[in-house]
Design an enzyme around this catalytic site. Sequence first.
Site, PDB file in Angstrom:
ATOM      1  CB  SER A  36      -4.794  18.077  -9.480  1.00 34.09           C
ATOM      2  OG  SER A  36      -3.520  18.426  -9.053  1.00 34.09           O
ATOM      3  NE  ARG A  40      -8.315  21.768  -9.033  1.00 34.78           N
ATOM      4  CZ  ARG A  40      -7.120  21.678  -8.428  1.00 34.78           C
ATOM      5  NH1 ARG A  40      -6.719  20.522  -7.904  1.00 34.78           N
ATOM      6  NH2 ARG A  40      -6.335  22.742  -8.329  1.00 34.78           N
ATOM      7  N   GLY A 107      -1.500  19.658   0.998  1.00 27.02           N
ATOM      8  CA  GLY A 107      -1.723  21.102   0.852  1.00 27.02           C
ATOM      9  C   GLY A 107      -2.990  21.377   0.065  1.00 27.02           C
ATOM     10  CD  GLN A 179      -2.142  23.316  -3.536  1.00 29.61           C
ATOM     11  OE1 GLN A 179      -1.848  23.901  -2.499  1.00 29.61           O
ATOM     12  NE2 GLN A 179      -1.639  22.142  -3.848  1.00 29.61           N
ATOM     13  CG  ASP A 343       3.487  18.877  -8.785  1.00 30.23           C
ATOM     14  OD1 ASP A 343       4.011  19.694  -7.990  1.00 30.23           O
ATOM     15  OD2 ASP A 343       2.253  18.718  -8.850  1.00 30.23           O
ATOM     16  CE  LYS A 370       4.883  23.152  -5.367  1.00 30.06           C
ATOM     17  NZ  LYS A 370       3.469  23.480  -5.538  1.00 30.06           N
ATOM     18  NE  ARG A 374       8.327  18.020  -3.965  1.00 30.59           N
ATOM     19  CZ  ARG A 374       7.072  17.883  -4.372  1.00 30.59           C
ATOM     20  NH1 ARG A 374       6.628  18.595  -5.400  1.00 30.59           N
ATOM     21  NH2 ARG A 374       6.269  17.050  -3.754  1.00 30.59           N
TER      22      ARG A 374
HETATM   23  C1  S3P Z   1      -1.857  21.434  -7.199  1.00 31.48           C
HETATM   24  C2  S3P Z   1      -1.207  22.563  -7.592  1.00 31.48           C
HETATM   25  C3  S3P Z   1       0.244  22.744  -7.459  1.00 31.48           C
HETATM   26  C4  S3P Z   1       0.967  21.405  -7.361  1.00 31.48           C
HETATM   27  C5  S3P Z   1       0.317  20.488  -6.375  1.00 31.48           C
HETATM   28  C6  S3P Z   1      -1.133  20.237  -6.724  1.00 31.48           C
HETATM   29  C7  S3P Z   1      -3.326  21.408  -7.280  1.00 31.48           C
HETATM   30  O1  S3P Z   1       0.518  23.485  -6.296  1.00 31.48           O
HETATM   31  O2  S3P Z   1       2.325  21.601  -7.026  1.00 31.48           O
HETATM   32  O3  S3P Z   1       1.001  19.231  -6.370  1.00 31.48           O
HETATM   33  O4  S3P Z   1      -3.927  20.313  -7.204  1.00 31.48           O
HETATM   34  O5  S3P Z   1      -3.915  22.484  -7.427  1.00 31.48           O
HETATM   35  P1  S3P Z   1       0.331  25.102  -6.256  1.00 31.48           P
HETATM   36  O6  S3P Z   1      -0.961  25.414  -6.855  1.00 31.48           O
HETATM   37  O7  S3P Z   1       0.388  25.500  -4.811  1.00 31.48           O
HETATM   38  O8  S3P Z   1       1.496  25.614  -7.018  1.00 31.48           O
END
Ligand code: S3P
Length: 456
Positions: A36, A40, A107, A179, A343, A370, A374
């Site tokens: 994550s 960013r 994603g 996200q 996660d 996801k 899951r």
């Molecule tokens: C993430 C946020 C989570 C997480 C994903 C990474 C991120 O998803 O499950 O593995 O980096 O912001 P969501 O924000 O869609 O819940």
Amino acid sequence: MKKIVLTRKAETGPEYKVVRPAGPLKGEATVPGDKSISHRAAILASAASGRSEFANFSHNSDCLSTLTCLEALGVGIQRETDRLLIAGKGFGQFRAPSEPLYCGNSGTTMRLLCGLLAGCNFEITLDGDSSLRTRPMERVLAPLAKMGLKIIKDGPPPFTIAGGKLSGIEYLLPVASAQVKSAILLAGLQAEGKTTVVEKIPTRDHTERMLSAMKAPIEIFAPSFDPATLEGRLAKDQRERKISVTQTGTLVPLRMKIPGDFSSAAFLVAAAILVPKSKLTVREVGLNPTRTAFLNVLKRMGAEVNWKVEEEQAGEPIGSITARHSQLRGVKISGKIVPNLIDELPLLACLAASAEGTTVIRDAGELRKKESDRIAAVTSNLRKMGAKVGELEDGWAIEGPTEPAGADIESFGDHRIAMAFSVLGLVASGETLISQPECVEVSFPGFFETLEGLAR
Ligand code: S3P
């Protein structure tokens, strides 16, 4: 010493991993940089004015998707063995790519790029692999459209958008998603007026911390409360977090060591807890409190696990986690903590199968959206290993303890499913076969080799 992980190839068909029962896991480990935070770092640095430098940037395939997309947008990226350099272009200064941006399995890449590109005056198509093509995108496109993004061809991926002039909005997140929050904040930094995201359920706050470190115009409002009083505790439950940003031309470039990925460390911690006589320390791990609810749940389950913060990098706490083999008991997991361990839930479900009593996990319907469904994936695979599992719409009811039996595990190409069941395979009788094991590269390159090294 016998190998605990082997690679085998069926006579016809692809390779799979064979996980065998392991002796104690001992010693120390580190894990690759946080996924994550790495996403960013790359995305925000590309909008900064000047050159950013990152150590321990994760080379997992998701973060590589982000880097490849940024390069297609004209961002200068220098990949060296132990550091990554990014020449910031500034918001709105990206080049229109000649091809659709391919986000692979990621994603986070797709959703955050929608926010970054919302201020760019060109049309762009975003696409991904077969898993990403099924994942919900309206949750990010709808608020961005309110801000002025034009949707030329709506999601699911591939979809086409065109950026331009944006106006600030106040937006209550309908799903707890870091996200979506991050995409809106990225667009808000390019919009006229103020943009406020309201979250009723707090999600990971890496974007806010990094933006503060880059001196962005960001304000965070979380009402204070007195945890000593009933009113205070009620207020805490009701409290919303509001994050506001305003337009900026400049983000200060960053120099940062990316913390080890907590969600990767979680697999090693769980392995140490399951395998008798183990004691393991994972060092230089990110311990951001919006990510570490897994550790609090482990404590509630009776695990011997301790952690301590030792340093800070760009607002992110980093430290070590020590875990020992422990007998676990079942717990209930639901409500506001769920996004802070979303996660880790497939892994917790695997631990729950070995715990004494019933574990109930609820409010986790997001798991169905996801990289795979899951909830269904964990249910079918745990049953194959002999566990008693009730599948719920938004989680599971798992009755333990079960002595897991080795089985043929279908990972569905989902990294967290492959790794969670590899960990359970360490204490299963016989061999556990993991399909599509290469998917671990999505977040934890070297996962199988790390396990092998610790069991030596
Ligand atoms: C993430 C946020 C989570 C997480 C994903 C990474 C991120 O998803 O499950 O593995 O980096 O912001 P969501 O924000 O869609 O819940």
